[in-house]
Motif scaffolding. Structure first.
Motif, PDB file in Angstrom:
ATOM      1  N   MET A 734       0.514  -1.692  -0.083  1.00  0.00           N
ATOM      2  CA  MET A 734       0.032   0.108   0.215  1.00  0.00           C
ATOM      3  C   MET A 734       1.059   1.576   0.168  1.00  0.00           C
ATOM      4  N   LEU A 735       1.772   1.405   1.258  1.00  0.00           N
ATOM      5  CA  LEU A 735       3.068   2.082   0.824  1.00  0.00           C
ATOM      6  C   LEU A 735       3.598   2.723  -0.154  1.00  0.00           C
ATOM      7  N   LEU A 736       3.994   1.478  -1.251  1.00  0.00           N
ATOM      8  CA  LEU A 736       4.771   1.717  -2.825  1.00  0.00           C
ATOM      9  C   LEU A 736       3.567   1.787  -3.391  1.00  0.00           C
ATOM     10  N   LEU A 737       2.525   1.622  -3.595  1.00  0.00           N
ATOM     11  CA  LEU A 737       1.493   1.695  -4.914  1.00  0.00           C
ATOM     12  C   LEU A 737       1.247   3.252  -4.529  1.00  0.00           C
ATOM     13  N   SER A 738       0.252   4.304  -2.965  1.00  0.00           N
ATOM     14  CA  SER A 738       0.159   5.156  -3.233  1.00  0.00           C
ATOM     15  C   SER A 738       1.452   6.033  -3.488  1.00  0.00           C
ATOM     16  N   LEU A 739       2.555   5.880  -3.258  1.00  0.00           N
ATOM     17  CA  LEU A 739       3.985   6.590  -3.935  1.00  0.00           C
ATOM     18  C   LEU A 739       3.596   6.876  -4.724  1.00  0.00           C
ATOM     19  N   ILE A 740       3.841   5.432  -5.916  1.00  0.00           N
ATOM     20  CA  ILE A 740       3.893   5.862  -7.137  1.00  0.00           C
ATOM     21  C   ILE A 740       2.839   6.625  -7.878  1.00  0.00           C
ATOM     22  N   TYR A 741       1.795   5.932  -7.653  1.00  0.00           N
ATOM     23  CA  TYR A 741       0.657   6.562  -7.812  1.00  0.00           C
ATOM     24  C   TYR A 741       0.459   8.611  -7.799  1.00  0.00           C
ATOM     25  N   SER A 742       0.665   8.469  -6.764  1.00  0.00           N
ATOM     26  CA  SER A 742       0.561  10.450  -6.739  1.00  0.00           C
ATOM     27  C   SER A 742       2.202  10.473  -7.540  1.00  0.00           C
ATOM     28  N   PHE A 743       2.810   9.860  -7.770  1.00  0.00           N
ATOM     29  CA  PHE A 743       3.600  10.106  -8.849  1.00  0.00           C
ATOM     30  C   PHE A 743       3.440  10.312 -10.218  1.00  0.00           C
ATOM     31  N   CYS A 744       2.351   9.294 -10.278  1.00  0.00           N
ATOM     32  CA  CYS A 744       2.151   9.988 -11.370  1.00  0.00           C
ATOM     33  C   CYS A 744       1.292  10.852 -11.608  1.00  0.00           C
TER      34      CYS A 744
END
Length: 778
Positions: A734-744
C-alpha cells in the motif's frame, strides 16, 4: 488435519455420493476432471501464497547480508528508476528556467573571467562550472532571464545532465542509509522510493541550480556518518574501514558547506554526534587512546573541511581575481566590498587608482558608509511626500551604485568656489578634524541639510534631505556639518591639533601626518580616515538607519537620517574617491588586500547576506509552465512518520523511566538511536529558517524534506517489518503503490507542460487535482 487431507476427503465424499452413482461414465469422468483441475488450481494458489510469504520473511529479515541477491536487485531497481525519472525530458524546456538565469550567469562569469559576488560559498558554483567545462561550454550565453532559448548551446544540457545525475544518486544514498540504520531491505526500499517519487526534489535537481550538489553532499555526509558509526561497532578503531569512513565524512561536510551555508546544519549534526561518541569512548579508553581519538577527529572533521572550503575559495580567487578578472559593467557586485578588495579587480575605478591622499576644500568626492556592504551618500530626483516634509525636499539615500548622483563637493562654511572650473583659488586647504563643511551635490545644485522633522522610517531620527541655498546672506545653519575624525582602534574622536599650518606639503603630494610626540593625525585622509558628520544646528550624526525607504518614492533604497547616537558603524563614513586637479595624485597600492583578507571579507559578506505542502511555487514563462509542488503524499506521509516517531520515542522514554530495568532488543535500541539523530537533523535543517531575517521560498525546505523522508522510512519500515508477515506485506504494498500512483498523478508539475492559455483556477487542465487552494497547477 492438513488442508490437503481435508480437500481429498471432501472430494472422496463427493465422488461416492448417491448422485454420483447415477451419472453416466462420461459424466463421471468430466466431474472427476473438473474436481482435479480445481484442486490443482487451489494448490497452485496456496503454494504461490506460501512461497510469497516465505520470500517476504526472508526479504524483511533483520540483518541479511548486503551482498544478497534480493539486496542487489532492490538496489539496482531503485537506481534505474531514479535515473529514468531524472534523465527523462532533461532537455525540456530548451530554455532558461527560473534561477538558471542566476547561476548560469555566474557559471559564464567563471569561464570568461568576469568578477561577481554571490551570497553562497564558491564550491557549488565551481562544480557547475566544471560540468560546463567538461561539455565545452564557452561562457557566452547571456542567461539574461527565464525564457531565453538554449539554441546554439547544446553543451549546456550536459550541465543539466550532471545535476540530474547527482539528484538520481540521492536514491541509492537513501537506500544505503536506511539499510545501515535498520538492516532491513524494506526500509531501504521505502527510503529510496520516497526519493524517486518526490517530484519537487526531481525538479530541483534537473536544472542548473545549487540544490542538486547541496542535497547530494548533505545526504552523503549523513550516510558517511552512519557508516562510520557502523564501522565503530563491528571493527576496531583506527582500522582501515574506520579511517575511510571518518575521512569520507570530513570530505562530505567540507563539500556541503562549500555549496551553501545550509550545510552548516549538517556540520552541526556530525559535530554533535562526534561529541557523543567521544563521551562514550571516554568511559573505557585510556588517556593516550582518547588523545588519538580526539586528534583523528580534529584532523578529519575540522581541518579537512576547512581545507576543502578554503581550497574552493583559492580556485575562485585564481579565476576571478589573481588572473586580472574584469568587472561586469552591468553589475554592482563590487559595491559590497572594501576598496582594498576592489583594487584587485581589473577595469574598476579603484584598480591602480591615482588620486589625492587627503580631502581638500573644493574636491569632488564619493562618501561611503563603512557598514558592511555600505552604500554611497547619494540623492535622487524624487522628493519626500508632503506628510513627511511639507516642502517636499529631495530624497537622500545610501546607494550601492557609484555614479554622478553620489558625487559631493566639499565646501567651506561660508564661501563658494571662485574659479571657473568649480574649485577654490589659492593653495589647496586640507579638511581637518572638527572643521565645519557643507556638502554640495553638483548635479542637483543642492546642499545636504537636516531639519527637525522625523525621518520617514526610523522616526526617532531627524529628516535628511538636499535643498537649494535660497538665503541671500550666510548659508543656513542646518547646512553645516562638523567633520569628526575617528581613530582606527577607538570609537573616540580625535582632539584638535594646535598646529594650523598643514598645507605646505600638499603641493608636493605628501600626506599630512603629525611627527610631534602626543599629537594625533587630524587630516581627513582619502580611503583611510573614518569620520562622523555632525550637524551643528540640530546636534545629530549623519547615519544609515538600516531600514529601506518605501518603493513608491524611495525606490526601496537604504534610508539616511540624522540620529543622536554616535556609536556603531551606522554613523561612520569615509571618502572612497577624491577629485582635485590642483592637488598632486598618489597611488594606494599599500591598501590592496591579499588572499587571506579577501577570503575573510568574502566570508563575512556571504554570512550577511513548509512541511504541509500547502502552496506551490510556479516556475514558468509565457510558453512553458512548470510548478514546484512536490509529491503531496510524500509530504503527508512524512507528517505521519514524524508523529509516530515522537510518540514512539516518548513512549519508550516513559517506559524506561517507569521501569529502569526494562530490557529492549538490539533492533529497538538501534531504532531509538537513529530516530533521535534523524529527528535532530530534521529540526536543525527546518527550525532555524524561522529565525532568519530574509525571504523564504518553498525550495528552502527540501533539504529538510530529504531527512524527514529518511526518518519516515526508518520508523515505518522497522515497525512494519516487526508485524506478522501478512499485515506487513500488505502495508508495504500500500505504501509503495500510494507513492507511485501520486507520482504518476503529479509528475506533470515537475516535467512541465506547454499550456494552451494562462493559468486560472477554473480552467486549469488539471483542476481536478487541485486538492488545496494554494496549488497553482498547469
Amino acid at each position: 488435519m492438513h488442508l490437503r487431507s481435508k480437500i481429498e476427503c471432501f472430494d472422496s465424499k463427493k465422488l461416492h455420493s448417491p448422485d454420483y452413482a447415477a451419472l453416466t461414465d462420461d459424466e463421471k469422468n468430466e466431474r472427476t476432471s473438473n474436481t482435479t483441475g480445481n484442486f490443482m488450481t487451489l494448490m497452485k494458489v496456496l503454494t504461490g501464497y506460501n512461497n510469497t510469504m516465505l520470500w517476504w520473511d526472508r526479504y524483511r529479515s533483520l540483518g541479511g547480508p548486503a551482498g544478497s541477491r534480493d539486496w542487489w536487485l532492490s538496489f539496482w531497481v531503485v537506481m534505474a528508476a531514479a535515473l529514468y525519472t531524472r534523465i527523462s525530458s532533461i532537455t525540456s524546456p530548451y530554455m532558461v528556467i527560473w534561477d538558471e538565469a542566476h547561476f548560469g550567469k555566474m557559471l559564464s562569469y567563471y569561464i570568461n573571467g568576469t568578477f561577481f559576488f554571490d551570497v553562497h560559498p564558491t564550491g557549488g558554483k565551481l562544480l557547475l562550472t566544471f560540468f560546463g567545462w567538461l561539455g565545452g561550454y564557452n561562457g557566452t550565453h547571456s542567461f539574461e532571464k527565464p525564457g531565453v532559448s538554449y539554441e546554439g548551446y547544446p553543451e549546456i544540457m550536459l550541465i543539466r545532465f550532471c545535476c540530474a545525475l547527482m539528484g538520481a544518486l540521492l536514491a541509492p544514498i537513501a537506500f544505503c542509509s536506511a539499510w545501515t540504520m535498520t538492516r532491513r531491505i524494506p526500509a531501504a526500499v521505502l527510503a529510496a522510493t520516497f526519493v524517486v517519487t518526490e517530484i519537487g526534489t526531481l525538479m530541483l535537481t534537473k536544472f542548473i541550480l545549487l540544490d542538486a550538489p547541496l542535497m547530494f553532499f548533505m545526504m552523503a555526509s549523513l550516510l558517511a556518518m552512519c557508516r562510520l558509526h557502523y564501522a565503530s561497532q563491528i571493527d576496531p578503531s583506527f582500522g582501515v574501514r574506520w579511517w575511510c569512513y571518518l575521512i569520507l565524512t570530513g570530505l562530505m561536510i567540507g563539500c556541503v558547506v562549500s555549496v551553501k551555508f545550509v550545510g552548516l546544519f549538517m556540520v552541526a549534526v556530525v559535530g554533535l554526534y562526534t561529541v557523543q561518541s567521544l563521551w562514550d569512548i571516554l568511559a573505557y579508553a585510556s588517556l593516550v587512546e582518547m588523545f588519538y581519538h580526539i586528534m583523528a577527529r580534529t584532523m578529519c572533521l575540522i581541518i579537512l573541511p576547512i581545507v576543502i572550503y578554503m581550497g574552493c575559495f583559492i580556485i575562485h580567487d585564481s579565476l576571478l581575481i589573481s588572473n586580472n578578472a574584469k568587472q561586469d559593467p552591468g553589475e554592482f557586485h563590487l559595491s559590497h566590498f572594501t576598496p582594498g578588495f576592489q583594487m584587485n579587480i581589473a577595469n574598476t575605478a579603484l584598480h591602480g587608482i591615482s588620486q589625492p591622499l587627503v580631502v581638500t576644500y573644493g574636491a569632488n568626492t564619493t562618501i561611503r558608509s563603512i557598514t558592511r556592504g555600505g552604500g554611497f551618500l547619494s540623492t535622487m530626483n524624487n522628493t519626500y511626500p508632503s506628510k513627511h516634509d511639507p516642502n517636499q525636499k529631495q530624497v537622500v539615500f545610501s546607494g550601492r551604485t557609484k555614479s554622478f548622483i553620489s558625487l559631493l563637493q566639499i565646501r567651506f562654511p561660508l564661501d563658494d568656489p571662485d574659479l571657473p572650473d568649480g574649485y577654490y583659488s589659492g593653495d589647496p586647504e586640507i579638511v581637518q578634524h572638527l572643521d565645519i563643511v557643507r556638502l554640495y551635490s553638483p548635479w542637483s545644485n543642492k546642499f545636504l541639510a537636516c531639519n527637525k522633522s522625523q525621518a520617514t522610517v526610523v522616526t526617532v531620527h531627524k529628516l535628511v534631505y538636499f535643498e537649494e541655498n535660497v538665503s541671500e546672506g550666510s548659508p543656513p545653519d542646518n547646512h553645516m556639518w562638523q567633520v569628526q575624525l575617528i581613530t582606527t582602534n577607538s570609537p573616540e574622536t580625535l582632539e584638535l591639533r594646535t598646529n594650523e599650518d598643514m598645507n605646505a606639503q600638499l603641493i608636493n603630494g605628501t600626506d599630512q601626518q603629525v611627527t610631534e610626540e602626543n599629537e594625533k593625525v587630524i587630516s581627513w585622509n582619502v580611503l583611510e580616515s573614518h569620520v562622523k558628520l555632525f550637524n551643528v544646528y540640530h546636534k545629530c550624526y549623519l547615519s544609515v538607519s538600516g531600514k529601506k525607504l518605501p518603493k513608491s518614492w524611495g525606490l526601496g533604497q537604504p534610508e539616511v537620517s540624522c540620529g543622536k547616537s554616535a556609536h556603531g558603524d551606522d554613523s561612520r563614513w569615509y571618502v572612497e574617491q577624491s577629485f582635485d586637479r590642483h592637488v598632486t595624485n598618489s597611488t594606494f597600492g599599500h591598501l590592496r588586500t591579499g588572499l587571506w583578507s579577501r577570503f575573510v571579507e568574502t566570508f563575512h559578506m556571504m554570512m550577511w547576506m513548509w512541511p504541509l505542502c500547502y502552496r506551490s511555487h510556479p516556475w514558468y514563462d509565457e510558453t512553458f509552465r512548470i510548478v514546484l509542488l512536490g509529491n503531496p503524499i510524500v509530504f503527508w506521509f512524512n507528517i505521519v512518520g514524524f508523529i509516530i516517531t515522537v510518540v514512539f520515542l516518548s513512549k519508550t522514554a516513559y517506559n524506561r523511566r517507569r521501569n529502569p530495568h526494562l530490557k529492549l532488543d538490539q533492533e529497538l535500541c538501534s531504532l531509538i538511536f537513529w530516530c533521535r539523530w534523524l529527528l535532530l537533523a530534521y529540526l536543525l535543517h527546518y527550525l532555524p529558517f524561522y529565525t532568519m531575517n530574509r525571504i523564504l521560498y518553498f525550495h528552502h525546505y527540501f533539504p529538510a524534506l530529504q531527512i524527514s523522508s529518511l526518518l519516515t522510512s526508518v520508523i515505518l519500515g522497522t515497525l512494519m517489518c516487526r508485524l506478522s508477515r501478512g499485515p506487513s506485506l500488505l502495508i508495504m504494498i500500500m505504501l509503495l503503490l500510494s507513492l507511485i500512483y501520486s507520482f504518476c498523478l503529479f509528475s506533470f508539475t515537475g516535467y512541465g507542460e506547454y499550456p494552451s492559455d494562462s493559468w486560472h483556477a477554473h480552467n486549469s487542465t488539471h483542476r481536478h487535482l487541485r486538492w488545496l487552494d494554494g496549488w497553482q497547477l498547469v
